[in-house]
Structure formats: C-alpha cells, structure tokens
Design a protein around this motif. Structure first.
Motif, mmCIF file in Angstrom:
data_model
loop_
_atom_site.group_PDB
_atom_site.id
_atom_site.type_symbol
_atom_site.label_atom_id
_atom_site.label_comp_id
_atom_site.label_asym_id
_atom_site.label_seq_id
_atom_site.Cartn_x
_atom_site.Cartn_y
_atom_site.Cartn_z
ATOM 1 N N PHE A 116 24.688 31.861 54.594
ATOM 2 C CA PHE A 116 24.669 30.427 54.340
ATOM 3 C C PHE A 116 25.499 30.093 53.101
ATOM 4 N N GLN A 117 25.394 30.948 52.076
ATOM 5 C CA GLN A 117 26.144 30.691 50.851
ATOM 6 C C GLN A 117 27.647 30.777 51.097
ATOM 7 N N VAL A 118 28.065 31.775 51.876
ATOM 8 C CA VAL A 118 29.480 31.897 52.229
ATOM 9 C C VAL A 118 29.926 30.678 53.026
ATOM 10 N N ASP A 119 29.107 30.299 53.986
ATOM 11 C CA ASP A 119 29.418 29.180 54.870
ATOM 12 C C ASP A 119 29.669 27.898 54.077
ATOM 13 N N LEU A 120 28.731 27.541 53.183
ATOM 14 C CA LEU A 120 28.865 26.296 52.418
ATOM 15 C C LEU A 120 30.076 26.333 51.487
ATOM 16 N N ALA A 121 30.288 27.463 50.828
ATOM 17 C CA ALA A 121 31.431 27.569 49.922
ATOM 18 C C ALA A 121 32.745 27.501 50.690
ATOM 19 N N TRP A 122 32.794 28.169 51.845
ATOM 20 C CA TRP A 122 34.014 28.178 52.656
ATOM 21 C C TRP A 122 34.308 26.790 53.200
ATOM 22 N N ARG A 123 33.297 26.077 53.648
ATOM 23 C CA ARG A 123 33.489 24.702 54.115
ATOM 24 C C ARG A 123 34.020 23.821 52.982
ATOM 25 N N THR A 124 33.496 24.042 51.788
ATOM 26 C CA THR A 124 33.938 23.253 50.634
ATOM 27 C C THR A 124 35.408 23.520 50.328
ATOM 28 N N ILE A 125 35.795 24.780 50.377
ATOM 29 C CA ILE A 125 37.190 25.155 50.128
ATOM 30 C C ILE A 125 38.106 24.583 51.204
ATOM 31 N N GLU A 126 37.706 24.735 52.469
ATOM 32 C CA GLU A 126 38.527 24.233 53.568
ATOM 33 C C GLU A 126 38.680 22.716 53.515
ATOM 34 N N ALA A 127 37.695 22.021 52.969
ATOM 35 C CA ALA A 127 37.759 20.564 52.874
ATOM 36 C C ALA A 127 38.660 20.098 51.739
ATOM 37 N N GLY A 128 39.153 21.041 50.936
ATOM 38 C CA GLY A 128 40.090 20.704 49.874
ATOM 39 C C GLY A 128 39.458 20.376 48.540
ATOM 40 N N PHE A 129 38.169 20.644 48.392
ATOM 41 C CA PHE A 129 37.510 20.368 47.128
ATOM 42 C C PHE A 129 37.829 21.456 46.098
ATOM 43 N N THR A 130 37.648 21.101 44.837
ATOM 44 C CA THR A 130 37.902 22.037 43.744
ATOM 45 C C THR A 130 36.663 22.888 43.476
ATOM 46 N N VAL A 131 36.841 24.202 43.509
ATOM 47 C CA VAL A 131 35.744 25.144 43.295
ATOM 48 C C VAL A 131 36.054 25.999 42.075
ATOM 49 N N VAL A 132 35.098 26.118 41.167
ATOM 50 C CA VAL A 132 35.274 26.962 39.987
ATOM 51 C C VAL A 132 34.127 27.956 39.910
ATOM 52 N N GLU A 133 34.398 29.108 39.315
ATOM 53 C CA GLU A 133 33.369 30.113 39.094
ATOM 54 C C GLU A 133 32.979 30.142 37.616
ATOM 55 N N VAL A 134 31.690 30.138 37.375
ATOM 56 C CA VAL A 134 31.141 30.160 36.025
ATOM 57 C C VAL A 134 30.358 31.457 35.855
ATOM 58 N N PRO A 135 30.672 32.268 34.856
ATOM 59 C CA PRO A 135 29.959 33.541 34.706
ATOM 60 C C PRO A 135 28.470 33.350 34.436
ATOM 61 N N ILE A 136 27.667 34.143 35.130
ATOM 62 C CA ILE A 136 26.219 34.116 34.925
ATOM 63 C C ILE A 136 25.710 35.550 34.810
ATOM 64 N N THR A 137 24.497 35.681 34.327
ATOM 65 C CA THR A 137 23.803 36.965 34.329
ATOM 66 C C THR A 137 22.741 36.921 35.415
ATOM 67 N N PHE A 138 22.899 37.776 36.412
ATOM 68 C CA PHE A 138 21.957 37.847 37.530
ATOM 69 C C PHE A 138 20.957 38.961 37.233
ATOM 70 N N VAL A 139 19.671 38.615 37.248
ATOM 71 C CA VAL A 139 18.612 39.579 36.919
ATOM 72 C C VAL A 139 17.764 39.837 38.155
ATOM 73 N N GLU A 140 17.617 41.084 38.533
ATOM 74 C CA GLU A 140 16.789 41.427 39.696
ATOM 75 C C GLU A 140 15.358 40.952 39.476
ATOM 76 N N ARG A 141 14.737 40.451 40.533
ATOM 77 C CA ARG A 141 13.374 39.935 40.432
ATOM 78 C C ARG A 141 12.419 40.994 39.898
ATOM 79 N N VAL A 142 11.441 40.532 39.117
ATOM 80 C CA VAL A 142 10.419 41.416 38.572
ATOM 81 C C VAL A 142 9.179 41.408 39.457
ATOM 82 N N ARG A 143 8.826 40.219 40.001
ATOM 83 C CA ARG A 143 7.631 40.064 40.836
ATOM 84 C C ARG A 143 8.035 39.650 42.242
ATOM 85 N N GLY A 144 7.275 40.126 43.227
ATOM 86 C CA GLY A 144 7.537 39.751 44.609
ATOM 87 C C GLY A 144 8.544 40.662 45.274
ATOM 88 N N GLU A 145 8.847 40.349 46.532
ATOM 89 C CA GLU A 145 9.735 41.186 47.321
ATOM 90 C C GLU A 145 11.027 40.457 47.653
#
Length: 254
Positions: free
Chosen positions: A192-221
């Motif tokens: 779904f994430q690929v789909d929405l981003a790809w549709r946005t790109i194909e529609a000609g919108f401006t997409v930027v990447e912002v660096p984040i820190t991704f942390v693996e979940r501590v609780r839950g599955e």
C-alpha cells in the motif's frame, strides 16, 4: 507542482492517522509523545475491531481529549483499507495535512515536525530510513535485508529515485489525497505504501525524503507476513512491466 500551490506548513490543521489492531499497550504512549512534540495536532485512531480492547482504550482517550477521534471498523481488513478509511474521514473535514503513523512506536513523533516543515516545498514528505541521516534501530538483519532489497527492487522496476518507498511514516498535503483515486486502491500491507507513493509520483507531485530513525517495536507483534511480501512483489512487478510497456509504445510512435 508544489511551487504552484499555496504555501502550507506546520501551522496547518494536521491530522495523524494511526491504524490499530491489538495495540493497547502502545497507543497511549505514542499519542502522549505526539502531543508532547506537537500539541495542536489531531489524532484519528482507526481500529479494526481489536480483541485486546484497543478500541475501548481509544474511546476513553477520545472522551478525555478533544484532539483525539476514533473510527471503528468491524473487522481486520488490512493496513491499506484502514488508511483509506482514515484519509476519507480527513477529507470530509478541514485538515490540510494528513500523516500516516504506526501505533507501535517505530515512527518517532519527535521526527514529525521535520516532515511537516518539508511540506513547505513538497506535496508528500516521506520519512526515510535510507536517505542520508536516516537509520534503523534494533532491527534484525533479516528484516533489514528484506526492506533494503524491496526498496532497491522498487527503484529498478519503477524507475524511481526514492530510496525508501516502502516506509509508512509520511505526510500528505490535502490536495494529493483529493487527486489520487483512493477508491480503487486495492493494495494492502507494505505494498500500500509503494502504491500511494507511486501514484503520487506518477501524478506529477513533488516528493521529498526526510531522514528518520526507525525503531523496532518493543511491545506486541509485527504484522509482516509472507503474504504481504508476495503481494508487494507481484504488484510492483506488474506496475514495472506496465511502465516498460508504456515507454516502449512511446518509442515506437517516434
């Protein structure tokens, strides 16, 4: 396209959509952190009938805080369907910015101000683990290889320069969601994430990447499964072949 549109920034009405399924332990802390970072931000919890009582907790939180709303769904229909429901809810109201955020703490609310700031010159700001300054924490090697490999495959198949098109931490300007045909998005899981981003790109919108820190979940599955991976592989391959076919037809007409 962004430079032709009114300047929207962090002061706009912002809605953070948080899908949940059995996230009772995580929901309270993530919303508390979010409001510590951005007190004026509104939250929509989209709960897919969690048997652990997440929906009941969300209702209690909403009753105590007018910044929080809850959308109950009767069954677990997948991440994509939950986000589409949340986007539709947002577009029926006066939110100019809509954010995707996981409930499990993997997306740091403290990074959100930078995503919103990036919308001053973009239509979609992607929280990126793989652009300069981005990183992952406590992720097993197998998940890192799967994620990086998936993103490289998307770059090759779709011809995009986006380094982290599978990431689920992102901020949309309202007009992007209004333009995309959300009603025919069938992708689930990380596809779904690929789909929405790809549709946005194909529609000609401006997409930027912002660096984040991704942390693996501590609780839950984790919700990752083999079916999610297979769906993404099949759909991205299909989109890539369609793109190549369009390019070939264009060359033959010359």
């Amino acid at each position: 396209m962004a430079d032709q549109l009114p300047d929207h920034g962090p002061t706009d009405p912002v809605l953070v959509v948080i899908p949940t399924y059995n996230e009772r332990e995580n929901l309270g802390p993530i919303v508390e952190r979010l409001h510590a970072a951005l007190p004026a931000t509104h939250v929509l919890v989209v709960d897919d009938g969690s048997p652990d009582g997440t929906g009941d907790l969300a209702d209690a939180m909403a009753a105590a805080d007018e910044r929080i709303s809850v959308l109950h769904r009767t069954e677990k229909a997948g991440l994509g369907a939950a986000y589409i429901a949340g986007f539709t809810w947002a577009l029926e109201r006066d939110y100019n910015v809509v954010v995707e955020m996981d409930a499990d703490g993997s997306h740091a609310p403290e990074d959100l101000p930078r995503l919103l700031e990036a919308l001053k010159s973009a239509d979609l700001a992607l929280g990126s683990r793989y652009t300069r300054g981005g990183k992952t924490v406590n992720w097993p090697l197998s998940r890192q290889l799967l994620s990086r490999g998936g993103n490289v495959y998307c770059q090759l198949a779709l011809g995009t320069r986006v380094r982290d098109i599978t990431g689920g931490y992102r901020a949309f300007r309202r007009h992007v969601l209004e333009t995309l045909k959300l009603h025919n998005v069938a992708s689930q899981g990380y596809c779904f994430q690929v789909d929405l981003a790809w549709r946005t790109i194909e529609a000609g919108f401006t997409v930027v990447e912002v660096p984040i820190t991704f942390v693996e979940r501590v609780r839950g599955e984790s919700k990752m499964s083999g079916n999610i991976v297979r769906e993404a592989l099949l759909r991205v391959t299909k989109w890539g072949l369609r793109r190549r076919g369009t390019q070939l037809r264009s060359l033959l007409r010359r």
